[in-house]
Design an enzyme around this catalytic site. Sequence first.
Site, short mmCIF file in Angstrom:
data_model
loop_
_atom_site.label_atom_id
_atom_site.label_comp_id
_atom_site.label_asym_id
_atom_site.label_seq_id
_atom_site.Cartn_x
_atom_site.Cartn_y
_atom_site.Cartn_z
N GLU A 42 35.74 14.47 24.65
CA GLU A 42 36.02 15.26 23.46
C GLU A 42 36.99 16.35 23.91
O GLU A 42 36.71 17.07 24.87
CB GLU A 42 34.72 15.88 22.94
CG GLU A 42 34.93 16.56 21.60
CD GLU A 42 33.65 17.13 21.01
OE1 GLU A 42 32.56 16.90 21.54
OE2 GLU A 42 33.78 17.84 19.99
N ARG A 268 23.58 11.50 34.44
CA ARG A 268 24.65 12.50 34.44
C ARG A 268 24.61 13.25 35.75
O ARG A 268 23.59 13.31 36.43
CB ARG A 268 24.46 13.34 33.18
CG ARG A 268 24.42 14.80 33.23
CD ARG A 268 24.05 15.46 31.90
NE ARG A 268 24.72 14.95 30.71
CZ ARG A 268 25.84 15.47 30.19
NH1 ARG A 268 26.44 16.49 30.74
NH2 ARG A 268 26.35 14.98 29.10
N LYS A 278 30.09 22.49 28.87
CA LYS A 278 31.42 22.96 28.48
C LYS A 278 31.33 24.27 27.71
O LYS A 278 32.21 25.12 27.82
CB LYS A 278 32.12 21.90 27.63
CG LYS A 278 32.80 20.82 28.46
CD LYS A 278 33.79 20.03 27.64
CE LYS A 278 33.17 18.76 27.14
NZ LYS A 278 34.11 17.86 26.47
P1 ATP Z 1 29.86 18.12 25.14
O1 ATP Z 1 28.77 19.00 25.63
O2 ATP Z 1 31.00 18.86 24.54
O3 ATP Z 1 29.43 16.89 24.39
P2 ATP Z 1 30.21 16.39 27.35
O4 ATP Z 1 29.95 16.99 28.68
O5 ATP Z 1 29.31 15.37 26.80
O6 ATP Z 1 30.46 17.60 26.45
P3 ATP Z 1 32.45 14.70 26.69
O7 ATP Z 1 33.85 15.13 26.60
O8 ATP Z 1 31.75 14.27 25.47
O9 ATP Z 1 31.68 15.89 27.38
O10 ATP Z 1 32.28 13.65 27.85
C1 ATP Z 1 33.12 12.56 28.08
C2 ATP Z 1 32.38 11.55 28.90
O11 ATP Z 1 31.98 12.13 30.14
C3 ATP Z 1 31.11 11.07 28.22
O12 ATP Z 1 31.04 9.67 28.37
C4 ATP Z 1 30.02 11.76 28.95
O13 ATP Z 1 28.85 11.00 28.94
C5 ATP Z 1 30.60 11.93 30.35
N1 ATP Z 1 30.03 13.08 31.03
C6 ATP Z 1 30.01 14.36 30.59
N2 ATP Z 1 29.35 15.15 31.44
C7 ATP Z 1 28.93 14.36 32.45
C8 ATP Z 1 28.16 14.60 33.64
N3 ATP Z 1 27.73 15.81 33.97
N4 ATP Z 1 27.93 13.55 34.45
C9 ATP Z 1 28.38 12.32 34.13
N5 ATP Z 1 29.09 12.03 33.05
C10 ATP Z 1 29.37 13.04 32.19
MG MG Z 2 29.78 14.63 24.59
#
Ligand code: ATP
Ligand code: MG
Length: 567
Positions: A42, A268, A278
């Site tokens: 995102e 994660r 974020k």
């Molecule tokens: P938000 O809190 O804004 O939803 P997010 O950390 O989920 O943020 P995204 O931009 O939606 O961020 O994430 C993009 C991809 O990265 C998604 O597939 C998410 O699952 C993965 N991702 C995000 N944070 C992690 C993490 N800490 N470890 C592994 N994968 C992650």
């Molecule tokens: Mg997300």
Amino acid sequence: MSTNENNSGDNKKSLHFIETIVEKDLQDGRNDGRIQTRFPPEPNGYLHIGHAKAICLDFGIAEEYGGICNLRFDDTNPVKEDVEYVDSIMEDIRWLGFHWENVYYASDYFGQLWDFAVRLIQEGKAYVDEQSAEEIARQKGTPTVPGIHSPYRDRPIGESLELFEKMNSGEVAEGKMVLRAKIDMASSNMHMRDPIMYRVIHIPHHRTGTKWKAYPMYDFAHGQSDYFEGVTHSLCTLEFEVHRPLYDWFLDQLTEKDYRPRQIEFNRLNMTYTMMSKRRLLQLVQEKLVNGWDDPRMPTLCGLRRRGYTPESIRHFVDNIGYTKYDGVIDVSLLEHSIREDLNKKAMRVSGVIDPVKLVLTNYPEGQTEELDAVNNPEDDSMGTRLVTFSRELWIERDDFMEDAPKKYFRLTPGNEVRLKNAYIVKCTGCDKDENGRVTSVYAEYDPQTKSGLPEANRKVKGTIHWVSAGHSIDAEVRLYDRLFTVEDPAGEKDKDFRNLLNPDSLIVKSHCKVEAFLKDAAPFERFQFQRIGYFSVDPDTTAGKLVFNRTVSLKDSWNKIKSKQS
Ligand code: ATP
Ligand code: MG
């Protein structure tokens, strides 16, 4: 489709569970043997080390099995999203060394998603609800108590169609109406209790402007976007596991062909002494608790890059921690270990004195200099040697001298001998101090027979210290970084303000350092080992007249030692 070559042969690495699933799908001939993944950020912030884990998997699986991976910006919420983030995300993925096949935006599918939503309304599988968010939440029930039906659940199809149009035309205020899927208010999975598909947002979108006022929710947009693109394996983090029945429900309504994407969840990345949210990272930036997204203390990829991390070290780290179904917290020292290993192979060894004090060799002729050979990297002969200038007056580290030293102190103390790295053995004779007792100069005599490389040089001394020639060194600022938070799990300390958990010593600026003249042309992001101290990277704040270095990591893990001393 062939099986994975990387994983065959002698040093066979065992497959992780997602590779196992993918190989099984290939064997079963699913989706005509096609492999397609996506990385779906995102654009509401900069990528962090957690995203690197997802990136390595999404792009890695595609590479490994001859498939493709697309970059898809999940831009369904105009409130938080911005082009600034789109650009930085692309830059960070490229920096990690991955290539996407296509760039897509979920907003590209707003038209198709709309048509699909209309179809669901027409089929009696979706309806417009005019209740408040609070009312809808109240009716949702609990995991053990079924929810109750909205009074709008069975409204005429034509009415829902009309209102859905109004949700998008600007006639409906935010929060006044939503479109919900009509599934099962008694489902044991709360996500299946008539989930919201669309809500009204009146803020312009960074790509579609004011064309839309009704925006799809993540759950409605994501699986369908996967489907429109031809994704075969939609890899996401564990919190989406409970959303999977809904992902599948929408696909059940949509799919007509054999082809079908499948969602697979993995753990994660969480890491000690930092935060991955974020929202929190944005707060750190906005409240100026750090110096921007690329502050070297941030877990962002641009922060790590500025700190001196290599893409290889990050990929190696991610590879090491692996992919499982269990959430946990990874010790940041594992990441530090990974960059140490990489830079040990790659970084040129140089001399830098962080806290300098003068060392005068009283028996070395005034005005004389010598060029001494220095090995650039003992781990890599191909990096060769260079000449460093030696003279009567040198800068050494202040803590490499002690007037009254304890027994096991093997550095400079009156009467003691040490080796000057790549140069001579010297014997300390004393020091000068100012009126506050602070040492201003250290004195020693050198032994001309002990030049590094000569037969006599084999004489045993216990300590070796580094130095730079006072007349042949340049000034530098060195920024010493430490963990951003004082506690292992700052996000877990829910009753405390995270601002109070910040480490006040996470940045210490040393502005009067001396480094060897060789470094005068060092360019931003170049990396070096300062012998005996650590790995350093040239900061982009560097100007023609002022060199600035960031400490990437110290040579040894000093943190655990300090901690055990304190406890
Ligand atoms: P938000 O809190 O804004 O939803 P997010 O950390 O989920 O943020 P995204 O931009 O939606 O961020 O994430 C993009 C991809 O990265 C998604 O597939 C998410 O699952 C993965 N991702 C995000 N944070 C992690 C993490 N800490 N470890 C592994 N994968 C992650
Ligand atoms: Mg997300």
